[in-house]
Design a protein around this motif. Structure first.
Motif, PDB file in Angstrom:
ATOM      1  N   PRO A  95       0.805  -1.232   0.000  1.00 24.42           N
ATOM      2  CA  PRO A  95       0.000   0.000   0.000  1.00 24.42           C
ATOM      3  C   PRO A  95       0.840   1.285   0.000  1.00 24.42           C
ATOM      4  O   PRO A  95       0.288   2.380  -0.090  1.00 24.42           O
ATOM      5  N   LEU A  96       2.151   1.165   0.086  1.00 22.52           N
ATOM      6  CA  LEU A  96       3.012   2.343   0.198  1.00 22.52           C
ATOM      7  C   LEU A  96       3.562   2.777  -1.155  1.00 22.52           C
ATOM      8  O   LEU A  96       3.701   1.963  -2.073  1.00 22.52           O
ATOM      9  N   VAL A  97       3.875   4.048  -1.261  1.00 18.22           N
ATOM     10  CA  VAL A  97       4.547   4.568  -2.447  1.00 18.22           C
ATOM     11  C   VAL A  97       6.039   4.334  -2.242  1.00 18.22           C
ATOM     12  O   VAL A  97       6.585   4.626  -1.180  1.00 18.22           O
ATOM     13  N   LEU A  98       6.697   3.791  -3.251  1.00 12.03           N
ATOM     14  CA  LEU A  98       8.132   3.547  -3.179  1.00 12.03           C
ATOM     15  C   LEU A  98       8.824   4.592  -4.053  1.00 12.03           C
ATOM     16  O   LEU A  98       8.388   4.861  -5.169  1.00 12.03           O
ATOM     17  N   PHE A  99       9.899   5.182  -3.532  1.00  9.51           N
ATOM     18  CA  PHE A  99      10.624   6.203  -4.270  1.00  9.51           C
ATOM     19  C   PHE A  99      12.001   5.692  -4.675  1.00  9.51           C
ATOM     20  O   PHE A  99      12.667   4.997  -3.901  1.00  9.51           O
ATOM     21  N   ALA A 100      12.404   6.080  -5.885  1.00  7.09           N
ATOM     22  CA  ALA A 100      13.713   5.705  -6.415  1.00  7.09           C
ATOM     23  C   ALA A 100      14.399   6.960  -6.942  1.00  7.09           C
ATOM     24  O   ALA A 100      13.749   7.936  -7.296  1.00  7.09           O
ATOM     25  N   ALA A 101      15.731   6.895  -7.031  1.00  7.57           N
ATOM     26  CA  ALA A 101      16.520   8.041  -7.475  1.00  7.57           C
ATOM     27  C   ALA A 101      16.822   8.011  -8.967  1.00  7.57           C
ATOM     28  O   ALA A 101      17.364   8.969  -9.506  1.00  7.57           O
ATOM     29  N   SER A 102      16.486   6.911  -9.646  1.00  9.80           N
ATOM     30  CA  SER A 102      16.760   6.813 -11.084  1.00  9.80           C
ATOM     31  C   SER A 102      15.776   5.828 -11.708  1.00  9.80           C
ATOM     32  O   SER A 102      15.148   5.021 -11.016  1.00  9.80           O
ATOM     33  N   GLU A 103      15.681   5.897 -13.006  1.00  9.80           N
ATOM     34  CA  GLU A 103      14.809   4.965 -13.728  1.00  9.80           C
ATOM     35  C   GLU A 103      15.319   3.532 -13.570  1.00  9.80           C
ATOM     36  O   GLU A 103      14.537   2.594 -13.445  1.00  9.80           O
ATOM     37  N   ARG A 104      16.628   3.379 -13.564  1.00  9.77           N
ATOM     38  CA  ARG A 104      17.221   2.039 -13.390  1.00  9.77           C
ATOM     39  C   ARG A 104      16.831   1.452 -12.028  1.00  9.77           C
ATOM     40  O   ARG A 104      16.437   0.288 -11.926  1.00  9.77           O
ATOM     41  N   GLU A 105      16.934   2.270 -10.981  1.00  9.90           N
ATOM     42  CA  GLU A 105      16.552   1.806  -9.648  1.00  9.90           C
ATOM     43  C   GLU A 105      15.048   1.524  -9.597  1.00  9.90           C
ATOM     44  O   GLU A 105      14.608   0.538  -9.013  1.00  9.90           O
ATOM     45  N   ARG A 106      14.241   2.376 -10.237  1.00  9.30           N
ATOM     46  CA  ARG A 106      12.799   2.164 -10.271  1.00  9.30           C
ATOM     47  C   ARG A 106      12.465   0.815 -10.920  1.00  9.30           C
ATOM     48  O   ARG A 106      11.646   0.055 -10.415  1.00  9.30           O
ATOM     49  N   SER A 107      13.145   0.501 -11.995  1.00 14.40           N
ATOM     50  CA  SER A 107      12.902  -0.771 -12.683  1.00 14.40           C
ATOM     51  C   SER A 107      13.223  -1.963 -11.794  1.00 14.40           C
ATOM     52  O   SER A 107      12.472  -2.943 -11.766  1.00 14.40           O
TER      53      SER A 107
END
Length: 155
Positions: A95-107
Motif C-alpha cells: 500500500p506504500l509509495v516507493l521512491f527511487a533516485a533513477s529509472e534504473r533503480e525504479r525498474s
C-alpha cells in the motif's frame, strides 16, 4: 603443495575482500541516494497528502532497508528500498509509495514490488561516487578474483 594451498587461500581472501569492498560501496551509494531524496520526497508527499510527513532517520529492515515516510503517524512511503529485500516484505509494502533516485533503480524495485504498486522516480543531484577501492584500481574484478581463486585463469 603448500605453496599452491597458500596461493588458493590468498586468492580466496582477496576475493572476499573485493566482495566486501563492493558491498560497502553499494551501501554507501544507497545511503547517498536516500539522503538526497529526503527533501524532494517530503515536498512530493506534502503536496499529494496535504499534510507534513515525517521521515525516519535511517533505512530499516521492516521497510526493505528503505527510509520510511509517515503521514499522521502511519507509513505512507519508502525512500529507496533495496530491491532484493522487497519480495519478502511485499504484502506490507504494497500500500506504500516507493521512491527511487533513477529509472534504473525504479525498474529494479518495480520488478520485485507488488503488481501495480506505485514506484516514483524523483531526479536528484547525487554526490560523486565514493572512490573505487584500491583492489579495483588494479583492475581485479570479482569474476577475475573467483577465476584466480579456482585456478580458472590458467586454463
Amino acid at each position: 603443495m603448500i605453496d599452491r594451498l597458500a596461493t588458493v587461500q590468498r586468492r580466496q581472501r582477496e576475493a572476499r575482500q573485493a566482495a566486501e569492498q563492493d558491498h560497502m560501496a553499494a551501501i554507501e551509494a544507497l545511503l547517498q541516494r536516500q539522503k538526497a531524496l529526503v527533501k524532494p520526497v517530503v515536498e512530493f508527499v506534502f503536496h499529494e497528502a496535504g499534510a507534513s510527513p515525517t521521515v525516519g532517520r535511517d533505512g530499516i529492515p521492516e521497510f526493505a532497508m528503505g527510509v520510511p515516510v509517515y503521514v499522521h503517524g502511519k507509513p505512507y512511503a519508502v525512500i529507496c528500498p533495496v530491491a532484493s529485500r522487497v519480495p519478502a516484505l511485499r504484502r506490507g509494502l504494497a500500500p506504500l509509495v516507493l521512491f527511487a533516485a533513477s529509472e534504473r533503480e525504479r525498474s529494479r524495485i518495480a520488478a520485485q514490488a507488488a503488481p501495480g504498486q506505485r514506484v516514483e522516480v524523483l531526479a536528484v543531484e547525487l554526490p560523486p561516487a565514493t572512490p573505487v577501492p584500491a583492489q579495483r584500481e588494479r583492475g581485479l574484478t570479482i569474476k577475475e578474483a573467483v577465476n584466480r581463486m579456482f585456478g580458472l585463469d590458467r586454463m
